[in-house]
Design an enzyme around this catalytic site. Structure first.
Site, PDB file in Angstrom:
ATOM      1  N   LYS A 142       9.321   9.036  19.323  1.00  0.00           N
ATOM      2  CA  LYS A 142       8.629   7.761  19.496  1.00  0.00           C
ATOM      3  C   LYS A 142       8.933   7.206  20.874  1.00  0.00           C
ATOM      4  CE  LYS A 142      11.414   5.052  19.908  1.00  0.00           C
ATOM      5  NZ  LYS A 142      12.549   4.934  20.892  1.00  0.00           N
ATOM      6  N   TYR A 226      10.283  -0.274  16.688  1.00  0.00           N
ATOM      7  CA  TYR A 226      11.016  -0.302  15.404  1.00  0.00           C
ATOM      8  C   TYR A 226      10.720  -1.601  14.650  1.00  0.00           C
ATOM      9  CZ  TYR A 226      13.941   3.652  16.880  1.00  0.00           C
ATOM     10  OH  TYR A 226      14.395   4.890  17.275  1.00  0.00           O
TER      11      TYR A 226
END
Ligand code: NAD
Length: 369
Positions: A142, A226
């Protein structure tokens, strides 16, 4: 703490049945018949790590010593001294060691089934597409890429090549975050408020994370993702619109990317979230609240040491090796052809939200996702 498969499964119950696997999983007939990219049933998946930086060295390679469904079979690095060190430490054969120039020859290597892209964000697209063209399944870190357009190109390339694509969302298989995902389905009918914050102070002013061309942005791309993830899976809906504000104190260090951002997301059911990310002032929490109940995680996005409490008391959930469970779960999805909630499509959704946050930061308006 050691990765305790039995304890993890016992605690999470039925939803985690996927993880209760024989050491040597079987490849199902169904997939062979569908002519998808297959792996032999009599072996674990061989993973080649691309980019031997901090995350690959400190987390992924050690985790691959704990996995049951996959193992470290190869490396791709531009630094010969690193290749030598890794070769000795992990017993990697010479013909499984590549550099960025001869990377595409990995297509001929039958002992490498998966390429795990652990490079700076700007290189995710290129190496995912090259790996797919080489016929390898892809695990990509990510944020998936620099833009939603790039994400779509990666998804398309993997589909065309008949390989699977997974994004390194290590918290999808983490017990405390599984509990956050269940919060709403535990009979919640009212409006949900989520507060999610992830930030840390960054040191070296010359690192790629502060260069827009390599990172795509600042803490929003790296850590804010996140907080977006947590709000999305706690509420169980996709955000409709966002508002955002940025703050800067060090204009020299943060000349190319943002330093700190707060943003708010509105969800279809009327649910709302408020989030924060920064490379200056640390934060690391997830709070979910309704008029009746609350749920709170501390060290919420850390590799270890996540703790939690609710209005009913402390959470008693195991600590796991997040990276080992993540890679075993992805491998299992390849073996049995099952869907993953950490797919390329999931990565694309986050990039669409991030793009809306950047637009809102600039315009000062409510921006649709
Ligand atoms: P890092 O800087 O420690 O490592 C990057 C690696 O890429 C190095 O080995 C470097 O040599 C190599 N590289 C190749 N070309 C490069 C170039 N042009 N510029 C800079 N480096 C180059 O970074 P990292 O912390 O290991 O992060 C790598 C990726 O992993 C990022 O996408 C990051 O977001 C992701 N990450 C994910 C997690 C997680 O918890 N899932 C944690 C850390 C990092």
């Amino acid at each position: 703490m050691k990765y305790s498969r039995r304890k993890f499964i016992t605690t999470l119950g039925k939803g985690s049945a996927l993880l209760m696997l024989p050491a040597v999983p079987k490849f199902p007939e169904k997939l062979l018949n569908e002519n998808k990219k297959s792996v032999k049933s009599d072996k674990r998946l061989g993973i080649a790590l691309v980019g031997l930086g901090n995350y690959a060295t400190g987390q992924l390679a050690p985790a691959l010593q704990e996995t049951s469904n996959c193992y470290l079979s190869g490396i791709v690095t531009g630094t010969p001294a690193k290749a030598e060190r890794w070769k000795r430490q992990y017993n990697i054969p010479d013909n499984n060691i590549y550099n960025y120039e001869n990377f595409d020859k990995i297509a001929d290597n039958k002992s490498i089934d998966v390429v795990y892209v652990v490079l700076p964000n700007s290189m995710h697209r290129e190496y995912t597409i090259r790996a797919a063209k080489a016929g390898k399944h892809v695990f990509c870190e990510k944020p998936m890429a620099l833009s939603s357009k790039e994400c779509q190109e990666m998804i398309d390339a993997c589909k065309k090549a008949g390989v699977r694509l997974f994004i390194g969302y290590r918290l999808h298989t983490e017990p405390h975050h599984k509990a956050a995902m269940k919060f709403r389905s535990d009979g919640e009918s009212g409006i949900i408020y989520v507060q999610s914050e992830f930030a840390f102070k960054i040191g070296d002013p010359n690192q790629w994370r502060l260069k827009k061309a390599l990172a795509g942005g600042g803490p929003m791309m790296d850590l804010g993702i996140y907080a977006i993830q947590a709000a999305r899976y706690s509420i169980g809906e996709e955000p409709l619109s966002v508002t955002a504000q940025q703050y800067k104190t060090d204009y020299q260090k943060f000349s190319e990317v943002e330093e700190s951002v707060t943003w708010q997301m509105k969800f279809p059911g009327g649910h709302v979230s408020n989030s924060y990310t920064s490379y200056m002032t640390p934060a690391n929490c997830l709070y979910i609240g309704t008029d009746r109940r609350w749920f709170n995680l501390k060290n919420a996005y850390s590799y270890r040491g996540i703790t939690g409490s609710t209005n009913s008391g402390e959470l008693d959930l195991p600590q796991i090796n997040q990276q080992a469970v993540q890679m075993d779960t992805f491998s299992q999805c390849i073996f049995d052809g099952s869907e993953s909630d950490a797919s390329g499509e999931e990565g694309l959704k986050d990039l669409k939200v991030i793009e809306a946050v950047y637009r809102a930061m600039e315009s000062g308006n409510i921006e649709k996702v």
